[in-house]
Design a protein around this motif. Sequence first.
Motif, PDB file in Angstrom:
ATOM      1  N   ILE A 123       7.596   1.784  12.925  1.00  0.00           N
ATOM      2  CA  ILE A 123       7.148   1.390  11.589  1.00  0.00           C
ATOM      3  C   ILE A 123       5.691   0.940  11.568  1.00  0.00           C
ATOM      4  O   ILE A 123       4.930   1.308  10.658  1.00  0.00           O
ATOM      5  CB  ILE A 123       8.056   0.265  11.044  1.00  0.00           C
ATOM      6  CG1 ILE A 123       9.477   0.810  10.833  1.00  0.00           C
ATOM      7  CG2 ILE A 123       7.512  -0.293   9.731  1.00  0.00           C
ATOM      8  CD1 ILE A 123      10.493  -0.255  10.491  1.00  0.00           C
ATOM      9  N   LEU A 124       5.256   0.182  12.582  1.00  0.00           N
ATOM     10  CA  LEU A 124       3.921  -0.418  12.557  1.00  0.00           C
ATOM     11  C   LEU A 124       2.976   0.104  13.625  1.00  0.00           C
ATOM     12  O   LEU A 124       1.816  -0.287  13.656  1.00  0.00           O
ATOM     13  CB  LEU A 124       4.043  -1.944  12.680  1.00  0.00           C
ATOM     14  CG  LEU A 124       4.836  -2.648  11.570  1.00  0.00           C
ATOM     15  CD1 LEU A 124       4.949  -4.131  11.864  1.00  0.00           C
ATOM     16  CD2 LEU A 124       4.192  -2.426  10.207  1.00  0.00           C
ATOM     17  N   GLY A 125       3.470   0.936  14.535  1.00  0.00           N
ATOM     18  CA  GLY A 125       2.565   1.541  15.504  1.00  0.00           C
ATOM     19  C   GLY A 125       2.679   0.937  16.893  1.00  0.00           C
ATOM     20  O   GLY A 125       3.255  -0.123  17.109  1.00  0.00           O
ATOM     21  N   GLU A 126       2.091   1.646  17.874  1.00  0.00           N
ATOM     22  CA  GLU A 126       2.231   1.319  19.292  1.00  0.00           C
ATOM     23  C   GLU A 126       1.611  -0.024  19.668  1.00  0.00           C
ATOM     24  O   GLU A 126       2.229  -0.839  20.353  1.00  0.00           O
ATOM     25  CB  GLU A 126       1.586   2.426  20.130  1.00  0.00           C
ATOM     26  CG  GLU A 126       1.691   2.226  21.615  1.00  0.00           C
ATOM     27  CD  GLU A 126       3.107   2.356  22.113  1.00  0.00           C
ATOM     28  OE1 GLU A 126       3.521   1.510  22.930  1.00  0.00           O
ATOM     29  OE2 GLU A 126       3.800   3.295  21.681  1.00  0.00           O
ATOM     30  N   ILE A 127       0.377  -0.269  19.244  1.00  0.00           N
ATOM     31  CA  ILE A 127      -0.334  -1.484  19.660  1.00  0.00           C
ATOM     32  C   ILE A 127       0.379  -2.731  19.135  1.00  0.00           C
ATOM     33  O   ILE A 127       0.581  -3.699  19.866  1.00  0.00           O
ATOM     34  CB  ILE A 127      -1.803  -1.449  19.203  1.00  0.00           C
ATOM     35  CG1 ILE A 127      -2.504  -0.197  19.747  1.00  0.00           C
ATOM     36  CG2 ILE A 127      -2.522  -2.708  19.646  1.00  0.00           C
ATOM     37  CD1 ILE A 127      -2.494  -0.089  21.254  1.00  0.00           C
ATOM     38  N   THR A 128       0.751  -2.680  17.865  1.00  0.00           N
ATOM     39  CA  THR A 128       1.475  -3.818  17.286  1.00  0.00           C
ATOM     40  C   THR A 128       2.794  -4.031  17.999  1.00  0.00           C
ATOM     41  O   THR A 128       3.196  -5.176  18.272  1.00  0.00           O
ATOM     42  CB  THR A 128       1.709  -3.594  15.783  1.00  0.00           C
ATOM     43  OG1 THR A 128       0.456  -3.464  15.117  1.00  0.00           O
ATOM     44  CG2 THR A 128       2.481  -4.751  15.169  1.00  0.00           C
ATOM     45  N   LEU A 315       4.316  -4.604  -2.137  1.00  0.00           N
ATOM     46  CA  LEU A 315       3.196  -3.824  -1.633  1.00  0.00           C
ATOM     47  C   LEU A 315       3.305  -3.585  -0.134  1.00  0.00           C
ATOM     48  O   LEU A 315       2.879  -2.548   0.370  1.00  0.00           O
ATOM     49  CB  LEU A 315       1.876  -4.544  -1.957  1.00  0.00           C
ATOM     50  CG  LEU A 315       1.388  -4.443  -3.403  1.00  0.00           C
ATOM     51  CD1 LEU A 315       0.124  -5.286  -3.578  1.00  0.00           C
ATOM     52  CD2 LEU A 315       1.124  -2.990  -3.779  1.00  0.00           C
ATOM     53  N   ASN A 316       3.879  -4.537   0.568  1.00  0.00           N
ATOM     54  CA  ASN A 316       4.026  -4.394   2.017  1.00  0.00           C
ATOM     55  C   ASN A 316       5.418  -4.862   2.429  1.00  0.00           C
ATOM     56  O   ASN A 316       5.616  -6.006   2.857  1.00  0.00           O
ATOM     57  CB  ASN A 316       2.962  -5.196   2.764  1.00  0.00           C
ATOM     58  CG  ASN A 316       2.891  -4.783   4.240  1.00  0.00           C
ATOM     59  OD1 ASN A 316       3.789  -4.138   4.762  1.00  0.00           O
ATOM     60  ND2 ASN A 316       1.814  -5.178   4.880  1.00  0.00           N
ATOM     61  N   PRO A 317       6.420  -3.997   2.325  1.00  0.00           N
ATOM     62  CA  PRO A 317       7.791  -4.410   2.662  1.00  0.00           C
ATOM     63  C   PRO A 317       7.963  -4.797   4.117  1.00  0.00           C
ATOM     64  O   PRO A 317       8.862  -5.562   4.454  1.00  0.00           O
ATOM     65  CB  PRO A 317       8.624  -3.162   2.314  1.00  0.00           C
ATOM     66  CG  PRO A 317       7.646  -2.022   2.323  1.00  0.00           C
ATOM     67  CD  PRO A 317       6.355  -2.597   1.872  1.00  0.00           C
ATOM     68  N   ALA A 355       4.218 -13.607  14.029  1.00  0.00           N
ATOM     69  CA  ALA A 355       3.119 -14.152  14.836  1.00  0.00           C
ATOM     70  C   ALA A 355       2.038 -13.108  15.054  1.00  0.00           C
ATOM     71  O   ALA A 355       0.834 -13.397  14.921  1.00  0.00           O
ATOM     72  CB  ALA A 355       3.664 -14.650  16.178  1.00  0.00           C
ATOM     73  N   VAL A 356       2.434 -11.879  15.365  1.00  0.00           N
ATOM     74  CA  VAL A 356       1.452 -10.814  15.597  1.00  0.00           C
ATOM     75  C   VAL A 356       0.732 -10.456  14.308  1.00  0.00           C
ATOM     76  O   VAL A 356      -0.501 -10.274  14.293  1.00  0.00           O
ATOM     77  CB  VAL A 356       2.140  -9.579  16.211  1.00  0.00           C
ATOM     78  CG1 VAL A 356       1.179  -8.398  16.260  1.00  0.00           C
ATOM     79  CG2 VAL A 356       2.646  -9.903  17.614  1.00  0.00           C
ATOM     80  N   GLN A 357       1.467 -10.351  13.211  1.00  0.00           N
ATOM     81  CA  GLN A 357       0.832 -10.012  11.936  1.00  0.00           C
ATOM     82  C   GLN A 357      -0.185 -11.074  11.533  1.00  0.00           C
ATOM     83  O   GLN A 357      -1.292 -10.744  11.081  1.00  0.00           O
ATOM     84  CB  GLN A 357       1.909  -9.849  10.860  1.00  0.00           C
ATOM     85  CG  GLN A 357       2.772  -8.602  11.046  1.00  0.00           C
ATOM     86  CD  GLN A 357       3.879  -8.511  10.009  1.00  0.00           C
ATOM     87  OE1 GLN A 357       4.296  -9.507   9.428  1.00  0.00           O
ATOM     88  NE2 GLN A 357       4.359  -7.293   9.773  1.00  0.00           N
ATOM     89  N   ASN A 358       0.170 -12.333  11.698  1.00  0.00           N
ATOM     90  CA  ASN A 358      -0.747 -13.404  11.312  1.00  0.00           C
ATOM     91  C   ASN A 358      -1.873 -13.574  12.320  1.00  0.00           C
ATOM     92  O   ASN A 358      -2.995 -13.938  11.955  1.00  0.00           O
ATOM     93  CB  ASN A 358       0.030 -14.708  11.123  1.00  0.00           C
ATOM     94  CG  ASN A 358       0.851 -14.714   9.846  1.00  0.00           C
ATOM     95  OD1 ASN A 358       0.347 -14.973   8.762  1.00  0.00           O
ATOM     96  ND2 ASN A 358       2.132 -14.397   9.972  1.00  0.00           N
TER      97      ASN A 358
END
Length: 540
Positions: A123-128, A315-317, A355-358
């Motif tokens: 959903i959010l990609g490899e690095i994330t 906007l960002n589920p 935590a990663v998103q923030n």
Amino acid sequence: MTPCQQKSCLTIHRPSFPMTEKTKSWLTIACIWLLLLVLALIRPLSLPDEGRYADIGRWMFISDDWLVPRLNGIPFFHKPPLLYWLQAEVFHLAGVHVWTARLVTAVHALIMLTGVYLGVRRILGEITARKVSLVLGTSVGYLVGGQYINHDFLVATWITVAIGLFAVAMKDDDKPDVFWARLGFLACGLGVLSKGLIGIVLPGMVMLTWVILMGKTRQLIHFPWLSGLLICGLTTLPWMLQVEAQFSGFLDYFIIGHHFSRFSGSQFNNHQDWWFYPGVIGIFMFPWVLFIAWRVAQQIFKGKVLRGGLAALRLNPWTSLPWIWLGVILLFFSLPNSKLIGYILPVIPAVAILAVQNWDALMGHKKSANAWFWGVCGFSLALATGANFLARYNSMKDHSQDVAQTLTCLSNPEDKVYVFGEYPFDLPFLAQRSQALIVIENWDEVRKNSGDNWRRVFFEGADFDHTAGQVLQSPEVLKQSSPEVRWLVTPAQLSHPNMKDGWQVAFKGHAWWLWRSGPALAQITTPEAQRCGLTSDIKP
């Protein structure tokens, strides 16, 4: 002569191993799990939970009764059997040891870490995804909880997997992917077999809340409800119905007594205030929770939290899902009076994602962000390692390893072993006793006055199997003379009057004393005493 003639021109071609981003991620997961396995080696069994659940699995292994979980031979219907099934199989393959008893939980920790990585990557990609794996895998909650023998991490794993599979199934705005949805229902079934109805209730509540708030309710029409619930039912119902057929009243005891009553009642232990679980999450996921709090405080200060309302959420589920995941489960477990630390483990993957998103929002633009990220991971790892050694220190206070070793060395398998005052949950496992311990209490009085403790576990289980319940005996049996060798285990801190009727101290352990009745203790030869390390403790 050419240069090639003067020296060897042989070229050695080394096979190249491409270090792709995916390879780095899988190596990260492997290293984290290997560390968890190492940490699982350094602790004795923590009491009472690890001693209790390890021995239930051992009892299933030695009895070959795969239907009824038993504690000291007595039915134990507080929890479903998945943990014990898997433990019994591991014991069959690798032997009965503390480390092999922890292996089932550790494998579930690997499933959780891998599942979170794969779901976030999709959903959010490899690095994330790799960052989330690092945050989760170096946390106190993961590295300690992921090798602790009980049901909490198992159900946390399957709740996490179920939420991830349902989210992937509903990733697009058209019809849901029924394949992933059906796998989600299977994960719910395994969650139910891990710890009960929360295995399906919590993923259902999280996803239903998310679907409604994200405006995806049309997908519910096309969801594979019939086949999915059938998969879940076929996973869970056969065991429940078979136990009910053999032990009438099991379903009422298991579902009403240990699900609804425990959730709504006030008669259970471990009463805690509403702030208990936020504090536990802070410990489990420190210091990453600080970055979440910092970012939220920024948004509140700037007035962006409520701006836009529901439209902003939609906007960002994939930012909204971990918040809903955290909020719904936190609220659910905060409502009952009875609260245990491990209950909140299903939220730690959501906290890792947040935590990663923030972190990325706060630090992603800085040149030193990568170095700081690894530094915080290292700090978290150091805390988790320290917590594991602290758990080891606490476990050493009340373990029965010394008494178990002595009992194994001096006794015969057919000797009767009594326990009085408390129940040493790790003793049967460590001593590898094939016969049940005889538990001495004034059981008539205990039934009238016992609260939510180990004594209630025994006499309620004995109500289902009166034959197995014969190991629950009154103190009068200790006064009866016997020509046979008998052993008695009591807590070291118990007030010990001058024992009559032939009982004498055989060994004073760290937390427990071992008594002996029968042939004179002087008959224990010096070589036997030295072999068992008892030279200074034998009392002839």
